[in-house]
Structure formats: C-alpha cells, structure tokens
Design an enzyme around this catalytic site. Sequence first.
Site, PDB file in Angstrom:
ATOM      1  N   GLU A   1      -0.093   9.559   0.982  1.00 26.12           N
ATOM      2  CA  GLU A   1      -0.773  10.554   1.824  1.00 26.12           C
ATOM      3  C   GLU A   1      -0.927  10.074   3.265  1.00 26.12           C
ATOM      4  OE1 GLU A   1      -5.154  10.840   1.382  1.00 26.12           O
ATOM      5  OE2 GLU A   1      -4.837  12.987   1.546  1.00 26.12           O
ATOM      6  N   ASP A   2      -1.060   8.766   3.442  1.00 24.49           N
ATOM      7  CA  ASP A   2      -1.365   8.256   4.780  1.00 24.49           C
ATOM      8  C   ASP A   2      -0.192   8.331   5.745  1.00 24.49           C
ATOM      9  OD1 ASP A   2      -4.025   7.651   4.178  1.00 24.49           O
ATOM     10  OD2 ASP A   2      -3.406   5.821   3.155  1.00 24.49           O
TER      11      ASP A   2
ATOM     12  N   HIS B   1     -11.421   6.119   5.194  1.00 19.82           N
ATOM     13  CA  HIS B   1     -10.842   7.338   5.762  1.00 19.82           C
ATOM     14  C   HIS B   1     -11.830   8.497   5.633  1.00 19.82           C
ATOM     15  CE1 HIS B   1      -6.680   5.598   4.613  1.00 19.82           C
ATOM     16  NE2 HIS B   1      -6.691   5.682   5.927  1.00 19.82           N
TER      17      HIS B   1
ATOM     18  N   ASP C   1       0.806  -1.233   0.000  1.00 16.29           N
ATOM     19  CA  ASP C   1       0.000   0.000   0.000  1.00 16.29           C
ATOM     20  C   ASP C   1       0.834   1.276   0.000  1.00 16.29           C
ATOM     21  OD1 ASP C   1      -2.828  -0.798   0.059  1.00 16.29           O
ATOM     22  OD2 ASP C   1      -2.308  -1.806   1.929  1.00 16.29           O
TER      23      ASP C   1
ATOM     24  N   CYS D   1      -4.980  10.261  -2.086  1.00 19.93           N
ATOM     25  CA  CYS D   1      -4.027   9.444  -1.326  1.00 19.93           C
ATOM     26  C   CYS D   1      -2.729   9.190  -2.071  1.00 19.93           C
ATOM     27  CB  CYS D   1      -4.664   8.131  -0.910  1.00 19.93           C
ATOM     28  SG  CYS D   1      -5.279   7.202  -2.286  1.00 19.93           S
TER      29      CYS D   1
END
Length: 256
Positions: free
Chosen positions: A64-65, A160, A59, A246
């Site tokens: 962005e996470d 999210h 992932d 993201c």
Amino acid sequence: MHALVRRPSPRLADGLVTHIERSPVDIDLAHQQWEAYVAAMGAAGWIIHEVDQADDCPDSVFVEDTMVVFADLAVISRPGALERRPEIGAAEDAVRARGYRIAHIEAPGTLDGGDVLKHENTVWVGEGGRTNADGIAQLRALLAPLGAEVVAVPVSKVLHLKSAVTALPDGTVIGHEPLVDDPSMWGARFLPVPEESGSHVVVLDDDTLLMAASAPLSRAMFEERGYVVMAVDISEFEKLEGCVTCLSVRLRAAQG
Ligand SMILES: NC(=O)NCCC[C@H](N)C(=O)O
C-alpha cells in the site's frame, strides 16, 4: 474489482519498527497469514495481481505504501524511509500494466501510501514521520484536476495516518482515540473504537469489511452496524507495524 498484493520477502523479519518494540517474526507463519489474507480478498470477489517479489526489501509486503490510486491515476510514492525507496519500481510496473496513468512524488517530497485515507472525493493525508508537507502539496496538485480535495492531518503517535484511522463505507471515520492526534477534525463522523487494530478496515464492498482478528470488540461494533466482517490473523505483520490496509492496493475509483 482488482487489487495488488506483494508476497513477503524472505527478509521480512528485518522490517522497520518505529513506534513499537521489535519482537521476533515467524516467517513461515507470516507466509501462511499472507496466503489467508489474499484468499479472503479473493473470496470477496477481488481479482488479485501480484507485484514482483522484492527479496532484498524486507517491508515490500506492505505494498500500500508504494502508491496512491485515485480515479485513473496512480501516484507513485516517494517513501519517507530510505530503506523502502527500492520498492517502488516494480509496483509502478504492476499498476501501469493495469492501465493506470502514472505520476510521481518527487524530491524533496516524501509520501507513503499508508498516510492517505480516501472517502469519495476527500483525501486525508497524514503529515508525520513518513510524509512531509511538500509530498502533500504535490499530491494535492496532482489530484485537484480529478476533483479531489486533499486535507492534511497531523500524525505523531503512530506510523501512518491509516495506522490511526480508516473509514467505513458510510464515511464514518474510525480510530482508537489514544492514537489519534486530533479526532475533532472529523467532528461527528468520528467513531472511537476500543482496540488499536479495530481502527483498520479494508472496505471490500459497501457491506463487507476485512479486519484483523486481534480486534474482536471493534468487530462486534461493526457487525452491530450491519456490516459483514471477515477477520484474518496478521500477527506477524502487526509486529512490524503493519495492518490489514497495508497488505494490498485496491484498484478502483476514490474509495478507502
Ligand atoms: N501502510 C502501512 O501501514 N504500512 C506498514 C509499514 C510497516 C513497515 N515496517 C514500515 O515501517 O514501513
């Protein structure tokens, strides 16, 4: 205007899925779509920096996470999914190299950057599957000295907060109502959009939005409001609950 991106891992197809059925990811197509996404940001004037690729982190393209950037501070996240924790080291290195001060979300807090929506000095943070109350409290304490007001928002229907809502440059909060826990918390500034992926925009500048090609009706609404819209096909990332936001971290003060 600088942005971080991260090239997809060869193991992208093994990425997490939580709220949708798994469907096969075409890795070659994903690479093409990622290149087109990066090219679109470049065409809009963004200078792109790549975080070192993480082959073993499926992932990791969802960069962005890994952080929340506000003013001159980068808060490195503590991802809610254990599988994603190894992603943060190289992301921290990349944002430090851009001159940001660094802070960290510490245990027992968890926080994913995808849960954080900023507009001017307001920072809405989704509390749900990935981000917990302790993570939100830590972010509030870190950002308060910078003048940010952190507002917790429930997230139960999607991965999210920014899978449910994002904001237009004028502060209008857009979301597909069936997936938003409580649209009333945004009052009159909430604008319903007809498609799930129509909720996701990357603000490229005050007049220009980047969004997924899968939301033509929402796109038409934004064009009607006077925005220039660039659309990219991100079907292979949507299969992993990713959206346009993201795939990058925009490095500039308090927007988006
Ligand atoms: N900010 C985002 O929307 N990130 C998408 C992350 C998708 C990834 N498959 C995950 O479950 O963590």
